[in-house]
Design a protein around this motif. Structure first.
Motif, PDB file in Angstrom:
ATOM      1  N   UNK A 101      -9.552  -6.353  -9.908  1.00  0.00           N
ATOM      2  CA  UNK A 101      -8.246  -5.825 -10.296  1.00  0.00           C
ATOM      3  C   UNK A 101      -8.489  -4.495 -10.973  1.00  0.00           C
ATOM      4  N   UNK A 102      -7.517  -3.620 -10.869  1.00  0.00           N
ATOM      5  CA  UNK A 102      -7.660  -2.326 -11.496  1.00  0.00           C
ATOM      6  C   UNK A 102      -6.530  -1.404 -11.117  1.00  0.00           C
ATOM      7  N   UNK A 103      -6.659  -0.173 -11.559  1.00  0.00           N
ATOM      8  CA  UNK A 103      -5.668   0.849 -11.233  1.00  0.00           C
ATOM      9  C   UNK A 103      -6.322   2.211 -11.362  1.00  0.00           C
ATOM     10  N   UNK A 104      -5.663   3.198 -10.787  1.00  0.00           N
ATOM     11  CA  UNK A 104      -6.138   4.572 -10.867  1.00  0.00           C
ATOM     12  C   UNK A 104      -4.940   5.480 -10.621  1.00  0.00           C
ATOM     13  N   UNK A 105      -5.093   6.736 -10.983  1.00  0.00           N
ATOM     14  CA  UNK A 105      -4.020   7.680 -10.699  1.00  0.00           C
ATOM     15  C   UNK A 105      -3.902   7.823  -9.189  1.00  0.00           C
ATOM     16  N   UNK A 106      -2.723   8.135  -8.735  1.00  0.00           N
ATOM     17  CA  UNK A 106      -2.500   8.295  -7.295  1.00  0.00           C
ATOM     18  C   UNK A 106      -3.372   9.408  -6.736  1.00  0.00           C
ATOM     19  N   UNK A 109      -7.039   8.224  -6.483  1.00  0.00           N
ATOM     20  CA  UNK A 109      -7.139   7.212  -5.434  1.00  0.00           C
ATOM     21  C   UNK A 109      -7.032   7.878  -4.058  1.00  0.00           C
ATOM     22  N   UNK A 110      -6.084   8.806  -3.906  1.00  0.00           N
ATOM     23  CA  UNK A 110      -5.915   9.510  -2.635  1.00  0.00           C
ATOM     24  C   UNK A 110      -7.166  10.301  -2.272  1.00  0.00           C
ATOM     25  N   UNK A 137      -0.058   4.304   0.673  1.00  0.00           N
ATOM     26  CA  UNK A 137       0.265   3.833  -0.682  1.00  0.00           C
ATOM     27  C   UNK A 137       0.000   4.951  -1.689  1.00  0.00           C
ATOM     28  N   UNK A 138      -1.139   5.606  -1.556  1.00  0.00           N
ATOM     29  CA  UNK A 138      -1.499   6.687  -2.488  1.00  0.00           C
ATOM     30  C   UNK A 138      -0.523   7.852  -2.396  1.00  0.00           C
ATOM     31  N   UNK A 139      -0.138   8.217  -1.190  1.00  0.00           N
ATOM     32  CA  UNK A 139       0.812   9.326  -1.022  1.00  0.00           C
ATOM     33  C   UNK A 139       2.184   8.958  -1.584  1.00  0.00           C
ATOM     34  N   UNK A 140       2.629   7.741  -1.332  1.00  0.00           N
ATOM     35  CA  UNK A 140       3.887   7.252  -1.901  1.00  0.00           C
ATOM     36  C   UNK A 140       3.819   7.318  -3.427  1.00  0.00           C
ATOM     37  N   UNK A 141       2.722   6.836  -3.983  1.00  0.00           N
ATOM     38  CA  UNK A 141       2.546   6.823  -5.439  1.00  0.00           C
ATOM     39  C   UNK A 141       2.542   8.226  -6.020  1.00  0.00           C
ATOM     40  N   UNK A 142       1.866   9.128  -5.330  1.00  0.00           N
ATOM     41  CA  UNK A 142       1.751  10.497  -5.810  1.00  0.00           C
ATOM     42  C   UNK A 142       3.107  11.191  -5.883  1.00  0.00           C
ATOM     43  N   UNK A 143       3.945  11.001  -4.858  1.00  0.00           N
ATOM     44  CA  UNK A 143       5.242  11.670  -4.847  1.00  0.00           C
ATOM     45  C   UNK A 143       6.196  11.103  -5.890  1.00  0.00           C
ATOM     46  N   UNK A 147       0.940   5.252 -10.659  1.00  0.00           N
ATOM     47  CA  UNK A 147      -0.448   4.923 -10.390  1.00  0.00           C
ATOM     48  C   UNK A 147      -0.527   3.908  -9.255  1.00  0.00           C
ATOM     49  N   UNK A 148      -1.704   3.829  -8.641  1.00  0.00           N
ATOM     50  CA  UNK A 148      -2.005   2.798  -7.659  1.00  0.00           C
ATOM     51  C   UNK A 148      -2.664   1.645  -8.410  1.00  0.00           C
ATOM     52  N   UNK A 149      -2.309   0.425  -8.059  1.00  0.00           N
ATOM     53  CA  UNK A 149      -2.912  -0.739  -8.705  1.00  0.00           C
ATOM     54  C   UNK A 149      -3.335  -1.767  -7.661  1.00  0.00           C
ATOM     55  N   UNK A 150      -4.275  -2.613  -8.042  1.00  0.00           N
ATOM     56  CA  UNK A 150      -4.705  -3.694  -7.162  1.00  0.00           C
ATOM     57  C   UNK A 150      -5.078  -4.902  -8.024  1.00  0.00           C
ATOM     58  N   UNK A 151      -4.746  -6.055  -7.485  1.00  0.00           N
ATOM     59  CA  UNK A 151      -5.054  -7.322  -8.172  1.00  0.00           C
ATOM     60  C   UNK A 151      -4.880  -8.451  -7.179  1.00  0.00           C
TER      61      UNK A 151
END
Length: 151
Positions: A101-106, A109-110, A137-143, A147-151
């Motif tokens: 699990x984690x997260x990062x800025x879009x 991640x992109x 997902x990263x492009x959607x998050x960036x706009x 952040x992008x997350x996963x778990x």
């Protein structure tokens, strides 16, 4: 175990009852309202399986969950735990066993996804397809400044 990649949630506009196959058509204005409804169903019927959208036996045996509905829902990718480990390692994230699990800025991640897509010998068509989904997902998050997350 599966791992889902998506964005940090946005504005929640309603709540729905969901089986493992997705949300039903019923909508509630608050989490408390849907919880009260589900408790009443348990009290009356002894379960909530009959609320499943699919009517499947598996869902009929399971309790329904509460799903927040976003005004602008994120694209989502769900993969098995072992595939998530493979993808995260390909993206250069440290992975400890199969608990991921984690997260990062879009933006970060992109950049990692683009690097992995550009790498020669990236792997199978499965990996190429999943990287394309992670890029979306990263492009959607960036706009949207999420952040992008996963778990």
């Amino acid at each position: 175990m599966s791992v889902s990649f998506n964005t940090v949630p946005g504005l929640v506009t309603a709540f729905a009852i969901a089986c493992v196959h997705g949300p039903t058509e019923q909508r509630f204005d608050s989490y408390r309202a849907v919880q009260s409804f589900l408790q009443a169903e348990l009290d009356i019927h002894g379960g909530t399986g009959h609320l499943a959208q699919c009517g499947g036996e598996y869902c009929a045996a399971m309790r329904m969950s509460v799903e927040p509905l976003e005004a602008d829902p994120s694209p989502r990718l769900s993969v098995s735990g072992s595939n998530a480990v493979t993808l995260l390692r390909l993206l250069g994230y440290p992975v400890d066993g199969y608990s991921v699990s984690g997260s990062d800025t879009a933006e970060n991640f992109l950049a990692r996804v683009q690097d992995a897509q550009g790498a020669t010998g990236c792997g199978s068509s499965y990996l190429a397809g999943r990287l394309a989904e992670l890029r979306a997902i990263a492009e959607f998050s960036s706009t949207r400044g999420r952040d992008v997350q996963w778990a």
